[in-house]
Design a protein around this motif. Structure first.
Motif, mmCIF file in Angstrom:
data_model
loop_
_atom_site.group_PDB
_atom_site.id
_atom_site.type_symbol
_atom_site.label_atom_id
_atom_site.label_comp_id
_atom_site.label_asym_id
_atom_site.label_seq_id
_atom_site.Cartn_x
_atom_site.Cartn_y
_atom_site.Cartn_z
ATOM 1 N N GLU A 22 -4.706 3.628 1.328
ATOM 2 C CA GLU A 22 -4.040 3.317 2.608
ATOM 3 C C GLU A 22 -4.981 3.601 3.778
ATOM 4 O O GLU A 22 -5.028 2.841 4.752
ATOM 5 N N HIS A 26 -6.599 0.902 6.562
ATOM 6 C CA HIS A 26 -6.573 1.190 8.000
ATOM 7 C C HIS A 26 -7.975 1.024 8.602
ATOM 8 O O HIS A 26 -8.136 0.443 9.681
ATOM 9 N N ARG A 29 -9.042 -2.641 8.894
ATOM 10 C CA ARG A 29 -8.466 -3.340 10.054
ATOM 11 C C ARG A 29 -9.262 -3.081 11.318
ATOM 12 O O ARG A 29 -9.160 -3.836 12.290
ATOM 13 N N LEU A 240 0.110 7.006 6.961
ATOM 14 C CA LEU A 240 -0.553 5.939 6.218
ATOM 15 C C LEU A 240 0.250 5.702 4.945
ATOM 16 O O LEU A 240 0.153 6.457 3.978
ATOM 17 N N ILE A 446 1.659 5.109 15.356
ATOM 18 C CA ILE A 446 0.722 4.155 14.746
ATOM 19 C C ILE A 446 0.605 2.846 15.515
ATOM 20 O O ILE A 446 -0.204 1.986 15.152
#
Length: 474
Positions: A22, A26, A29, A240, A446
């Motif tokens: 996870e 992140h 991205r 996450l 987030i």
């Protein structure tokens, strides 16, 4: 400008691999190249190999590399010692792998991969830790190497004795790791070594968010958890979790039957019971759970594994034999018992689910938070009992079951009482309201400009400083 490349290095086991992936998603991205290097010792379990293959197939933008490593030479040692030795002995393999890459800008280590710090230092690569559990547990773990020498073994103090760590609420000895109950044991020495070396990292990324754990973050920032050296900077970058709708298939493309069953249930009416990749109970305990669920009168979805003593010979549970006579027939119109596995990430997001009986693994807890789902706590192993303390007493997002401590039996009456409390009472209503608030704060953390995004920005700036000080990375 060259794209940065991070190598993520999880320790052994699915529970540590999933949150690391996870984090990898992140980072991708944000345009960072990510390589997840997974150690594959000769005695590793098939579930980890299956999970690695599944995650690699589902995340083509992330590079996965399986590194063969020698297992611990002491095959009869406790799994904690064997796992630690395996990771230590994997250092040469990791070193050669890192050298084979064109560039490595940072090494992100799992909390148990502390000996990889030596490889990072040798290759002048900034090393950070990723802590997949709450910041509150991190505060205790970092202090434990300094705290434990001055007190007796926790087991000798009695299970109700209270431990007082700097800046933290009191913790009962029984809620500490089983592997540190005897201060002279090999497992305690291993864990204290790991916790102490974590402070050598350049920083620690934590899978949590600021609003959820203000007391722990204040203690960590003040430096009172680590008395002998500066505490590494802590960055809360979570939650996450995998909140993507994947259709609930296990790899064969078929939607799990439990999801279709949930589709037909009223909103927030189902109690979901699931206990992680290792959660299994003796037959006597399974019967108590079943009786409690039946007596509660509530709908339920329950993932049942074979008892631990039967898993090598009967990996799939014989439900008719393990559960009370006639239970499946009597509850067929309001309950579903699934064998071994259900797609938990999809189930907790389903609008029919109204409560979650959980082992308090942090991945599961964050999934429930993101779905505003009240929890009933039944810790089983690792740091789960410590998580439970903070979930119940500080975060106020869960209620505890009684009776499980030190292998005890949770009675049918206790199971029924806690299900009714969450599903029927004013206390349960307030718990649900608290979870909605907690979910909203998690979403704020987030979103763009939220606290977790800001923390990741600060981590990246800190990394740039470290790279400049080291004169660039390999």
């Amino acid at each position: 400008m060259r794209t940065k490349t991070f190598v993520l290095y999880p320790s052994l086991g699915v529970g540590h691999l999933n949150p690391m992936v996870e984090l990898a998603k992140h980072l991708r991205r944000r345009g960072i190249g990510v390589v997840v290097a997974v150690i594959d010792p000769p005695d590793n379990d098939a579930a980890s190999a299956e999970a690695t293959a599944r995650l690699a197939a589902a995340n083509p933008s992330i590079t996965f590399r399986v590194l063969p490593a020698p297992s611990s030479p002491d095959v009869g040692a406790h799994p904690v010692k064997r796992g630690h030795d395996t990771l230590r002995l994997a250092n040469p393999v990791l070193r050669e792998f890192l050298r084979s890459l064109p560039a490595v800008d940072a090494l992100l280590l799992d909390m148990f991969c502390v000996d990889a710090l030596d490889v990072a230092a040798e290759l002048a690569i900034p090393a950070y830790f990723f802590f997949p559990s709450p910041a509150s547990v991190l505060a205790i773990f970092l202090n434990l190497p300094y705290y434990y020498p001055s007190v007796p073994s926790f087991r000798e103090m009695g299970k109700a004795a209270l431990l007082r760590f700097p800046g933290m609420p009191p913790i009962r000895t029984v809620d500490m790791l089983a592997t540190v109950q005897d201060k002279e044991s090999v497992t305690t020495r291993v864990r204290l070594y790991e916790f102490k070396r974590m402070t050598e990292g350049k920083g620690i990324l934590v899978n949590s968010f600021d609003w959820l754990e203000p007391n722990a973050l204040k203690a960590l920032a003040a430096g009172i958890c680590v008395p002998e050296r500066p505490t590494p900077r802590v960055y809360c970058v979570g939650p996450l979790v995998d909140t993507g709708k994947k259709g609930g298939s296990r790899g064969d493309g078929e939607r799990h039957s439990c999801l279709a069953w949930l589709d037909s249930q009223p909103r927030r009416s189902v109690v979901f019971l699931c206990f992680g990749s290792k959660g299994a109970f003796p037959a006597a305990q399974l019967k108590e759970i079943a009786r409690g669920l039946e007596s509660s009168g509530h709908r339920f979805l329950w993932a049942v594994r074979s008892p631990p003593e039967e898993q090598s010979t009967s990996p799939e549970p014989d439900l008719e034999r393990l559960l009370p006579a006639g239970f499946l027939e009597r509850t067929k119109n309001r309950g579903m018992v699934a064998k071994s596995w259900v797609p938990q990430a999809e189930v907790v997001q389903h609008e029919a689910v109204g409560a979650f009986v959980t082992h308090c693994g942090w991945n599961s807890t964050l999934e429930a938070i993101m779905s505003a789902l009240p929890m009933i706590c039944w810790p089983l192993y690792a740091e789960q009992a410590t998580n439970k303390v903070f979930m119940v007493e500080e975060m106020k997002i869960a209620v505890p079951l009684d009776g499980y401590e030190e292998g005890g039996l949770v009675t049918a009456e206790e199971m029924e009482a806690k299900v009714r409390l969450v599903m029927e009472t004013e206390e349960g209503r307030k718990l649900r309201e608290r979870l909605v608030r907690t979910r909203d704060m998690a979403l704020d953390a987030i979103k763009e400009g939220g606290s977790s995004g800001i923390a990741l920005d600060e981590f990246m700036r800190d990394l740039e400083t470290n790279i400049s000080e080291n004169g660039g990375c390999k």
